[in-house]
Design an enzyme around this catalytic site. Structure first.
Site, PDB file in Angstrom:
ATOM      1  N   TRP A 102     -15.811 -20.146  36.798  1.00  0.00           N
ATOM      2  CA  TRP A 102     -16.981 -19.053  37.057  1.00  0.00           C
ATOM      3  C   TRP A 102     -18.721 -18.778  36.430  1.00  0.00           C
ATOM      4  CZ3 TRP A 102     -17.189 -19.071  41.889  1.00  0.00           C
ATOM      5  CH2 TRP A 102     -15.534 -18.990  42.917  1.00  0.00           C
ATOM      6  N   ASP A 172     -18.991 -10.477  35.501  1.00  0.00           N
ATOM      7  CA  ASP A 172     -19.380 -10.702  35.969  1.00  0.00           C
ATOM      8  C   ASP A 172     -17.215 -10.149  36.924  1.00  0.00           C
ATOM      9  OD1 ASP A 172     -17.668 -11.878  38.320  1.00  0.00           O
ATOM     10  OD2 ASP A 172     -18.436 -13.795  38.262  1.00  0.00           O
ATOM     11  N   LYS A 196     -10.394  -9.944  44.994  1.00  0.00           N
ATOM     12  CA  LYS A 196      -9.580  -9.950  44.331  1.00  0.00           C
ATOM     13  C   LYS A 196      -8.272  -9.431  44.179  1.00  0.00           C
ATOM     14  CE  LYS A 196     -10.945 -14.108  43.868  1.00  0.00           C
ATOM     15  NZ  LYS A 196     -12.882 -14.450  43.035  1.00  0.00           N
TER      16      LYS A 196
HETATM   17  C1  LIG Z   1     -14.131 -15.445  43.112  1.00  0.00           C
HETATM   18  C2  LIG Z   1     -14.319 -14.916  42.633  1.00  0.00           C
HETATM   19  C3  LIG Z   1     -15.900 -15.242  42.415  1.00  0.00           C
HETATM   20  C4  LIG Z   1     -16.793 -15.762  43.406  1.00  0.00           C
HETATM   21  O1  LIG Z   1     -16.902 -14.650  44.502  1.00  0.00           O
HETATM   22  P1  LIG Z   1     -17.341 -14.237  45.816  1.00  0.00           P
HETATM   23  O2  LIG Z   1     -17.617 -13.365  46.344  1.00  0.00           O
HETATM   24  O3  LIG Z   1     -15.988 -15.414  46.451  1.00  0.00           O
HETATM   25  O4  LIG Z   1     -18.925 -15.509  45.956  1.00  0.00           O
HETATM   26  C5  LIG Z   1     -17.107 -14.777  41.462  1.00  0.00           C
HETATM   27  N1  LIG Z   1     -16.649 -14.877  39.713  1.00  0.00           N
HETATM   28  C6  LIG Z   1     -15.202 -14.874  39.556  1.00  0.00           C
HETATM   29  C7  LIG Z   1     -14.482 -14.197  37.912  1.00  0.00           C
HETATM   30  C8  LIG Z   1     -14.334 -14.931  40.545  1.00  0.00           C
HETATM   31  O5  LIG Z   1     -12.635 -14.626  40.526  1.00  0.00           O
END
Ligand SMILES: *Cc1c(COP(=O)(O)O)cnc(C)c1O
Length: 360
Positions: A102, A172, A196
């Site tokens: 990511w 993030d 998540k």
């Molecule tokens: C799942 C995830 C993303 C992507 O998320 P979206 O909401 O699908 O854009 C980005 N960063 C991390 C750490 C993730 O687990």
């Protein structure tokens, strides 16, 4: 009806009491005669849902008063672009600590808007540890430092907020959001997709310090300009109302579980159960440095990858779907977010033992 132990990385398992409450309120939300899905976001009823969710989220994370909490769309992937558009001026630069897939996506997107420096990244992209802080190359003139507290695909997690001096730290948090306490004040921006660990897909939460709001480039779409959405209390346009509502119920559930301290204790115990077993059984292995192992996404492989398919299919049949590793890395991954009970992890360990007995 029987519910499975869902190990999917996201969208992912939600607390059963929350799903039951959503079911009970589906047709008639608290005497309103309608579903939350059908309400105007300007309606008093929905405003109360929105405000309560924000208040509960602030309580859970101890969000200081000089931070705004935004409820947006566009996912964490959207934030990969909106962070530089809001924080980095034309011709500016930012530092990226890349510890997994990511982070790689985040730095690639930021490079469209300015100079995205790699401050740290393991050699050959072998994402099995966090590079030592002493080896990071930080630029004191950068607009911000970006990191990924939990890399969902590789299962690599920071267990401490890194110290980066006076440059705003941007995290993030998608796959570790609300899994444990976090010092918000050490960050300029925290963002996370809900799907998540916090609720259904469609909602992105951004927690941003006041002084970082209002500097977006003129070309930034209004709905992703932190100032425009903050001024409109996240209702510049129609927000993801239903996801906001369900996430709010998850926040209440978390408060009832002892808040994030309570969750951290349980999450650490769940992860330890699984890692201890993997480490004790040579049939399985986890490649991540023990100090950097994720509490949320536990990856593992077997010496013979041809066994992956029967392992995953057998687990699904036994009521444990979602264990396939991400297509980019293969192997297995057990996502054991807040809503995964300890009984689910124990059931996986029992299945793994039985699998060794049959195939070892
Ligand atoms: C799942 C995830 C993303 C992507 O998320 P979206 O909401 O699908 O854009 C980005 N960063 C991390 C750490 C993730 O687990």
């Amino acid at each position: 009806m029987s519910r499975v132990f869902n190990f999917s990385a996201g969208p992912a398992t939600l607390p059963e009491p929350v799903l039951e409450q959503v079911r009970d309120e589906m047709l008639d939300w608290r005497g309103s005669g309608m579903s939350v899905m059908e309400m105007s976001h300007r309606d008093k009823a929905f405003m109360s849902i929105a405000e309560e969710a924000e208040a509960d989220l602030r309580k859970l994370l101890n969000v200081p008063d000089n931070y705004k909490v935004l409820f947006l769309q566009g996912g964490a992937t959207g934030q990969f672009a909106f962070v530089p558009l809001n924080l980095m001026p034309e011709g500016g630069s930012a530092d990226y600590v890349v510890t997994g897939s990511w982070g790689k996506k985040a730095i690639k997107e930021a490079a469209k808007y300015g100079t995205a420096n790699t401050a740290a990244r393991p050699a050959d992209d072998v994402f099995n540890h966090i590079p030592a802080r002493a080896d990071w190359k930080l630029d004191p003139g950068a607009s911000y430092v970006h990191y990924t507290p939990n890399e969902t695909i590789e299962g690599v997690e920071f267990h401490q907020v890194p110290d980066v001096g006076d440059v705003p730290l941007v995290g993030d948090f998608s796959s570790t959001f609300l899994s444990r306490p976090v010092n918000v004040a050490k960050h300029g921006v925290l963002y996370a997709g809900a799907q998540k660990n916090a609720g259904p897909a469609g909602l992105t939460m951004v927690i941003v310090r006041d002084d970082l709001i209002g500097n977006a480039r003129a070309s930034t779409p209004s709905i992703f300009d932190y100032k425009a959405v903050a001024d409109a209390d996240s209702m510049l346009n129609t927000p993801p109302c239903f996801s906001w509502y369900v996430s709010g119920l998850v926040f209440k559930w978390l408060l009832n579980q002892g808040g994030l301290e309570g969750m951290a204790e349980r999450n650490q115990r769940k992860a330890k159960l699984l890692y201890d077993y993997i480490d004790s059984e040579p049939f399985y292995s986890n490649p991540v440095a023990p100090a950097d192992r994720s509490w949320m996404n536990v990856t593992f492989t077997m010496a013979n990858p041809e066994l992956d398919k029967p392992f995953i299919e057998g687990a699904t049949k036994a009521g444990m779907p979602g264990l396939k590793g991400h297509r980019s890395v293969g192997g297995m991954r057990a996502s054991i977010y807040n809503a995964m009970p300890e009984a689910g992890v124990q059931s996986l360990v029992d299945y793994m033992k039985e699998f060794v007995r049959q195939h070892g």
